[in-house]
Write a protein that holds these residues in place. Sequence first.
Motif, PDB file in Angstrom:
ATOM      1  N   UNK A 103     -58.603  49.323  36.419  1.00 41.09           N
ATOM      2  CA  UNK A 103     -57.864  49.939  37.516  1.00 41.09           C
ATOM      3  C   UNK A 103     -58.205  49.379  38.879  1.00 41.09           C
ATOM      4  N   UNK A 104     -58.695  48.122  38.947  1.00 33.15           N
ATOM      5  CA  UNK A 104     -59.078  47.539  40.238  1.00 33.15           C
ATOM      6  C   UNK A 104     -57.803  47.225  41.034  1.00 33.15           C
ATOM      7  N   UNK A 105     -57.698  47.818  42.221  1.00 34.25           N
ATOM      8  CA  UNK A 105     -56.521  47.585  43.061  1.00 34.25           C
ATOM      9  C   UNK A 105     -56.922  47.622  44.526  1.00 34.25           C
ATOM     10  N   UNK A 106     -56.203  46.862  45.331  1.00 30.90           N
ATOM     11  CA  UNK A 106     -56.356  46.891  46.791  1.00 30.90           C
ATOM     12  C   UNK A 106     -54.969  47.208  47.346  1.00 30.90           C
ATOM     13  N   UNK A 118     -59.384  50.597  48.479  1.00 34.16           N
ATOM     14  CA  UNK A 118     -59.841  49.911  47.266  1.00 34.16           C
ATOM     15  C   UNK A 118     -60.177  50.971  46.228  1.00 34.16           C
ATOM     16  N   UNK A 119     -59.696  50.783  44.998  1.00 32.44           N
ATOM     17  CA  UNK A 119     -59.979  51.723  43.911  1.00 32.44           C
ATOM     18  C   UNK A 119     -60.258  50.945  42.632  1.00 32.44           C
ATOM     19  N   UNK A 120     -61.198  51.478  41.823  1.00 31.77           N
ATOM     20  CA  UNK A 120     -61.476  50.910  40.505  1.00 31.77           C
ATOM     21  C   UNK A 120     -62.316  51.906  39.718  1.00 31.77           C
ATOM     22  N   UNK A 121     -62.433  51.671  38.430  1.00 36.06           N
ATOM     23  CA  UNK A 121     -63.268  52.498  37.544  1.00 36.06           C
ATOM     24  C   UNK A 121     -64.259  51.595  36.831  1.00 36.06           C
ATOM     25  N   UNK A 122     -65.504  52.100  36.670  1.00 34.29           N
ATOM     26  CA  UNK A 122     -66.531  51.326  35.975  1.00 34.29           C
ATOM     27  C   UNK A 122     -67.618  52.277  35.502  1.00 34.29           C
ATOM     28  N   UNK A 123     -68.751  51.727  35.099  1.00 34.30           N
ATOM     29  CA  UNK A 123     -69.857  52.510  34.543  1.00 34.30           C
ATOM     30  C   UNK A 123     -70.508  53.372  35.627  1.00 34.30           C
ATOM     31  N   UNK A 150     -62.894  55.463  44.871  1.00 38.56           N
ATOM     32  CA  UNK A 150     -61.575  55.505  45.509  1.00 38.56           C
ATOM     33  C   UNK A 150     -61.657  55.666  47.017  1.00 38.56           C
ATOM     34  N   UNK A 151     -62.889  55.718  47.572  1.00 39.22           N
ATOM     35  CA  UNK A 151     -63.051  55.979  48.997  1.00 39.22           C
ATOM     36  C   UNK A 151     -63.429  54.731  49.796  1.00 39.22           C
ATOM     37  N   UNK A 152     -63.397  53.541  49.177  1.00 38.25           N
ATOM     38  CA  UNK A 152     -63.734  52.315  49.904  1.00 38.25           C
ATOM     39  C   UNK A 152     -62.478  51.766  50.571  1.00 38.25           C
ATOM     40  N   UNK A 153     -62.641  51.167  51.739  1.00 38.50           N
ATOM     41  CA  UNK A 153     -61.483  50.630  52.455  1.00 38.50           C
ATOM     42  C   UNK A 153     -61.842  49.400  53.269  1.00 38.50           C
TER      43      UNK A 153
END
Length: 598
Positions: A103-106, A118-123, A150-153
């Motif tokens: 789900x990595x997206x900018x 910026x959003x993504x899912x990981x460990x 999901x809170x990085x920008x």
Amino acid sequence: MDITAPRQPEVARPHAGKAGRVSLTVTAERGARIEVAETDEYGTAGRTVAKATATGSAQTVTFTAASGSHTYTVTATDAAGNTSDESDDITIDIDADAPAISGFSVADPDAATATSRVAFASEAGAAYELTVSGRKERITGTVGSDGHVSDAGLVLPNGSYTTRLAVTDEAGNVRRAERSVRVDLDALTPRLSADRARGSDQVRFTVTAPPRSKGRLTVGDAVDRAFTTDGDGLATISTPMADGRYPAPVVTVADPYGRTGRTAGRNLVVDTASPAVKVTSDSDRAAHGDLSLTVTTEEHAKVTVAYGSGAHDGFTSTGHAATVVKALTAGTYRVRVSATDAYGNTTTKQLNVAVDDQLTTAEWLVLLVKVLLVLALLVAAWYVHRRTRPAREARRARRAAEQYERELRAWEQERERLVELAEFAAELGGGEGTGSGWPADWGKRKRGESAWWVIDAEMVERSAGGQDVAVRDSGTLVVTAQRVLFVGRSRREWLFGKLLRVEHSCPDITWMQVANRANVSGVRYRREPEKTRIAVESAIAEAPSGQAPELGAGRGALLARLRQAITAHDRQRPSQPEPPTPTPQTGAVPSVTTNAVP
């Protein structure tokens, strides 16, 4: 001729690093061949994973392994072929896999803040670093417990960029991903809000724009203020403003990359005057138990009427007098009436109102009729009670007898169950066990071993979180004096000689940890759970003493507990109900016996 085996190797500081790299610090006889072998779940050494020549002092032996829990032993073999005893088991949890990224997206930049989310899912718990090719921008953090970020920008000038994400888990394994982003903002659209504290002429304007933007706020000819947004893109401007109507506030901004924007708010009204409120009480209605208030205030004001610390009523004023009525018990009430206008200004009026409970003539007549009806009902109930008492006592006695029979049958069945369990525990292991044979699929029987108890069961393990139970296999559970054995698609045994801990959870699950396995496993026995647990407890208690406190304790405590349960149950035997007392018949004439005189 050399027939002396080298001493047992010493192993220290086992360590698992990234990509499954394992290192052991081994000390063995100089010149001997060091071999590291992985053991299976039964503690038997299997394939060799590493070899080295011993230096006679501490040296590091390295190799790689797949993710999971692994157990190893180390041996030393001298030039004459003599092999030392195996070292103590070394169990290591290995993480050789890099954390997954999904789900990595900018996202496209927000027009108000110029921020690309910026959003993504990981460990969960893994560290991450986000960089932009050719620029100094860098974002670091830790993946949250839910596995999402999901809170990085990023705030970037217009142009096309490549963002690079690196996620590193606790073992040092790294996963990387890239995404392209294009920033093309023609104009900024900053956000603007205005609010005022109640009773204050201070108006606070809040501007949201790109971080470190410079701007200007104007409200007609009344306000002209410059500002700079902070690192989060926020700026707050507070200024006093006299009561009155004002044109819409206007904000213009320019961000550090030369992009500009303009936003206009809504027309402003500043009103710090509290609304006028008139409250009157109706004393006639208060004398008969009703608190009646007439409230007059300005249109659209929110009105609240509170009666002491109890209930309250509320309504919106129409600009005309409104009546509020509340039935209350007798007493003096402190009434508080508050009116709040559309601009947050509040006026509160307080008054004390005495409420009495005088009744009108009509209310007295209604009360009298109610009293007469209640008296009539009481007389009728008394009459019916007197006529039906013997029948009710007979029904009550019959129900009590039936209840006694049901309770007695249940008590007898429970006592038979408890006696059967106690006899079962006392007879375990006293003969040939549960069968004279030992099927081939159970594996090799140990010397002097016989089956005490055999039952259908499931092999279970705890899930990763330790809260859920995972079923790994279904098959047969065999309890002997030396071990607990499970036979299904695979075999698993828990030798009492290596038993470290026993835990019974739920009515039908027993967990066992042995020295040759790091993971705790166990069995679930859905059929005959009480007898199965007694069989396991008895076998462990009769085994020789060991590290687990239950080993070698003897069956005395278990048998005493079962006998005590029977004794406690005997004390709970239901008591037979007393027969009903005969009721003499009203008006009955006693019989008289006359003896004739000769």
